[in-house]
Design a protein around this motif. Sequence first.
Motif, PDB file in Angstrom:
ATOM      1  N   ILE A 247       0.850  -1.209   0.000  1.00  0.00           N
ATOM      2  CA  ILE A 247       0.000   0.000   0.000  1.00  0.00           C
ATOM      3  C   ILE A 247       0.882   1.253   0.000  1.00  0.00           C
ATOM      4  O   ILE A 247       0.634   2.220  -0.728  1.00  0.00           O
ATOM      5  N   GLU A 248       1.947   1.201   0.785  1.00  0.00           N
ATOM      6  CA  GLU A 248       2.885   2.333   0.844  1.00  0.00           C
ATOM      7  C   GLU A 248       3.546   2.538  -0.532  1.00  0.00           C
ATOM      8  O   GLU A 248       3.685   3.666  -1.011  1.00  0.00           O
ATOM      9  N   ILE A 249       3.942   1.432  -1.160  1.00  0.00           N
ATOM     10  CA  ILE A 249       4.589   1.513  -2.481  1.00  0.00           C
ATOM     11  C   ILE A 249       3.603   2.070  -3.513  1.00  0.00           C
ATOM     12  O   ILE A 249       3.956   2.912  -4.349  1.00  0.00           O
ATOM     13  N   LYS A 250       2.361   1.627  -3.422  1.00  0.00           N
ATOM     14  CA  LYS A 250       1.317   2.077  -4.369  1.00  0.00           C
ATOM     15  C   LYS A 250       1.135   3.595  -4.257  1.00  0.00           C
ATOM     16  O   LYS A 250       0.899   4.272  -5.251  1.00  0.00           O
ATOM     17  N   ARG A 251       1.243   4.110  -3.035  1.00  0.00           N
ATOM     18  CA  ARG A 251       1.112   5.565  -2.849  1.00  0.00           C
ATOM     19  C   ARG A 251       2.277   6.295  -3.528  1.00  0.00           C
ATOM     20  O   ARG A 251       2.121   7.382  -4.049  1.00  0.00           O
TER      21      ARG A 251
ATOM     22  N   GLU B 140       2.021   3.463 -10.620  1.00  0.00           N
ATOM     23  CA  GLU B 140       2.041   2.706 -11.881  1.00  0.00           C
ATOM     24  C   GLU B 140       2.884   1.442 -11.820  1.00  0.00           C
ATOM     25  O   GLU B 140       2.930   0.674 -12.775  1.00  0.00           O
ATOM     26  N   LEU B 141       3.569   1.211 -10.706  1.00  0.00           N
ATOM     27  CA  LEU B 141       4.474   0.052 -10.636  1.00  0.00           C
ATOM     28  C   LEU B 141       3.700  -1.266 -10.639  1.00  0.00           C
ATOM     29  O   LEU B 141       4.088  -2.226 -11.284  1.00  0.00           O
ATOM     30  N   PHE B 142       2.567  -1.301  -9.906  1.00  0.00           N
ATOM     31  CA  PHE B 142       1.812  -2.568  -9.837  1.00  0.00           C
ATOM     32  C   PHE B 142       0.355  -2.265  -9.519  1.00  0.00           C
ATOM     33  O   PHE B 142       0.002  -1.149  -9.135  1.00  0.00           O
ATOM     34  N   LYS B 143      -0.464  -3.309  -9.688  1.00  0.00           N
ATOM     35  CA  LYS B 143      -1.845  -3.206  -9.177  1.00  0.00           C
ATOM     36  C   LYS B 143      -2.219  -4.539  -8.534  1.00  0.00           C
ATOM     37  O   LYS B 143      -1.742  -5.612  -8.957  1.00  0.00           O
ATOM     38  N   PHE B 144      -3.049  -4.474  -7.497  1.00  0.00           N
ATOM     39  CA  PHE B 144      -3.561  -5.688  -6.867  1.00  0.00           C
ATOM     40  C   PHE B 144      -4.624  -6.267  -7.790  1.00  0.00           C
ATOM     41  O   PHE B 144      -5.510  -5.537  -8.244  1.00  0.00           O
ATOM     42  N   VAL B 145      -4.532  -7.603  -8.065  1.00  0.00           N
ATOM     43  CA  VAL B 145      -5.612  -8.207  -8.856  1.00  0.00           C
ATOM     44  C   VAL B 145      -6.418  -9.235  -8.063  1.00  0.00           C
ATOM     45  O   VAL B 145      -7.598  -9.433  -8.331  1.00  0.00           O
ATOM     46  N   ALA B 146      -5.766  -9.898  -7.088  1.00  0.00           N
ATOM     47  CA  ALA B 146      -6.517 -10.936  -6.358  1.00  0.00           C
ATOM     48  C   ALA B 146      -5.927 -11.172  -4.974  1.00  0.00           C
ATOM     49  O   ALA B 146      -4.737 -10.957  -4.754  1.00  0.00           O
ATOM     50  N   MET B 147      -6.814 -11.590  -4.058  1.00  0.00           N
ATOM     51  CA  MET B 147      -6.404 -12.023  -2.718  1.00  0.00           C
ATOM     52  C   MET B 147      -6.959 -13.421  -2.522  1.00  0.00           C
ATOM     53  O   MET B 147      -8.129 -13.683  -2.870  1.00  0.00           O
ATOM     54  N   CYS B 148      -6.127 -14.312  -1.943  1.00  0.00           N
ATOM     55  CA  CYS B 148      -6.562 -15.703  -1.783  1.00  0.00           C
ATOM     56  C   CYS B 148      -6.221 -16.197  -0.379  1.00  0.00           C
ATOM     57  O   CYS B 148      -5.084 -16.037   0.084  1.00  0.00           O
TER      58      CYS B 148
ATOM     59  N   SER C  87      -8.065  -1.740  -1.432  1.00  0.00           N
ATOM     60  CA  SER C  87      -8.921  -0.858  -2.239  1.00  0.00           C
ATOM     61  C   SER C  87      -8.793   0.599  -1.812  1.00  0.00           C
ATOM     62  O   SER C  87      -9.292   1.495  -2.511  1.00  0.00           O
ATOM     63  N   SER C  88      -8.125   0.845  -0.703  1.00  0.00           N
ATOM     64  CA  SER C  88      -7.926   2.240  -0.286  1.00  0.00           C
ATOM     65  C   SER C  88      -6.954   2.955  -1.220  1.00  0.00           C
ATOM     66  O   SER C  88      -6.883   4.181  -1.227  1.00  0.00           O
ATOM     67  N   VAL C  89      -6.178   2.183  -2.004  1.00  0.00           N
ATOM     68  CA  VAL C  89      -5.211   2.832  -2.900  1.00  0.00           C
ATOM     69  C   VAL C  89      -5.437   2.531  -4.379  1.00  0.00           C
ATOM     70  O   VAL C  89      -4.625   2.917  -5.209  1.00  0.00           O
ATOM     71  N   GLN C  90      -6.500   1.788  -4.711  1.00  0.00           N
ATOM     72  CA  GLN C  90      -6.792   1.606  -6.146  1.00  0.00           C
ATOM     73  C   GLN C  90      -8.293   1.454  -6.369  1.00  0.00           C
ATOM     74  O   GLN C  90      -9.014   0.939  -5.499  1.00  0.00           O
ATOM     75  N   ASP C  91      -8.751   1.903  -7.545  1.00  0.00           N
ATOM     76  CA  ASP C  91     -10.174   1.843  -7.858  1.00  0.00           C
ATOM     77  C   ASP C  91     -10.552   0.512  -8.501  1.00  0.00           C
ATOM     78  O   ASP C  91     -11.683   0.058  -8.370  1.00  0.00           O
TER      79      ASP C  91
END
Length: 402
Positions: free
Chosen positions: A26-30, A34-42, A57-61
């Motif tokens: 989350i810190e990196i996403k802030r 553009e480096l990465f996006k979360f697609v799934a949690m398992c 979801s607090s850092v991506q739509d």
Amino acid sequence: MSSSEPIKLAMVGCGGIARSHLKGYIEIKRREPELFKFVAMCDTVRERAEGFAREASSVQDEPISIYTELEEMLKNEAVDAVDICTPHGLHHIHAIQCMEAGAHVLLEKPVGITIKAAKAVIEASKRFGRIAATAEQCFRSLPARTAKWAICEVGLIGEPRLFYAQQISWSPPPQEWNAPKWHWRVDRYLGGGGLVFDSGVHFIHTMRVLFGEIESVFAQVKQLQKRPHNKDGQIVYDFREDTWMAILNFSSGMNGFWSYTSAAPGHQFTHVVYYGSDGALIDSGDAFHGPFSGALIHRVDGRVRRLSELQNEFLQSLSEEQRMCLFPHGITEPFTIECYDFLDAIRSGRQPEVDAEDGMRDEAVSIAIYESAATGSAVKIQDVIDGNVECYQADINAHWGL
Ligand SMILES: NC(=O)c1ccc[n+]([C@@H]2O[C@H](COP(=O)([O-])OP(=O)(O)OC[C@H]3O[C@@H](n4cnc5c(N)ncnc54)[C@H](O)[C@@H]3O)[C@@H](O)[C@H]2O)c1
């Protein structure tokens, strides 16, 4: 994945330590959206995966999918990278499945539950041309990196000669009626070992970073206190050691004594000191996760330096490029650095700071400690890596078909 697209990241195992990884991402996403996006949690426990997705979801739509089975996730999602924080016995299975599906993996330590399991991960990484990184964060902390600089580059303690790392405490065993809930770590085939293996690999990694390769060990490992756990109303006893005494012999000629117990009532103490020809680094924390910032360096010339004060000197000694490599974007939180290293290694096509081979060398020392206790002899680390000694590991290998 083209080099300009964000890396598609999934997380598997949304439990205790994965939370630190999630905070890191989350810190990196802030800082680098553009480096990465979360697609799934398992996670087999659906609510845990849902909780992680909510936080992310607090850092991506873009939506994040939820899975309770890794195979299902890999079938439905095109993932580039998977962060794996599941029980030790499942590491090699999960990592190989992910790499076979084309994803790079960051695997929590220890890489495999045995050396054969770790080697299977390394072999799959080569076969599928994917990165297998080991999540090993302790040596990435600012105090630990400062200690490396002070010892290995500035030579503040002179030629390293020996260390004593001892942690002695008393943890009263619970009564059966009050037994804590069973957990995978209590199962030999999921946990693989106690603290020698679990937190122990952190200590071994830092010792290898500070002092070079360990050649052989001689050890006693014991369980002095039985500890009950409650598994669905049945009492099961913990298999894990609560006590060990290990002599570590380094290729350089240096020796170290590493000992821990939680079964010593009456007097507790922690003593972690690294001695060289010109002084000693006296650590301030436990015998696993240091060096910590409160550590002191006492020199033969009478000078005393605090690691926390040396940190600034160390940072000033670094070039901009070195700083970005060791503390990207000025980040000093070790889990965040570890996650960034994984993502940046994928983006740049380079090796991560700790790959699975390096992680396997760490766990080989922990396993050699068990093998030494099991055989009553000194054990060479290379013999453990080569599979010549696997008395302790044999039934675990058989259980997992390794
Ligand atoms: N780096 C560190 O400082 C550190 C600290 C603690 C743990 N760890 C490591 O992290 C890993 C996990 O440990 P933890 O303490 O977080 O354990 P945990 O039990 O808290 O979390 C494990 C999670 O994995 C899930 N899980 C189990 N089987 C699964 C499967 N087949 N598919 C998907 N999810 C599954 C569980 O439901 C749980 O949520 C271990 O390798 C451990 O050694 C590292």
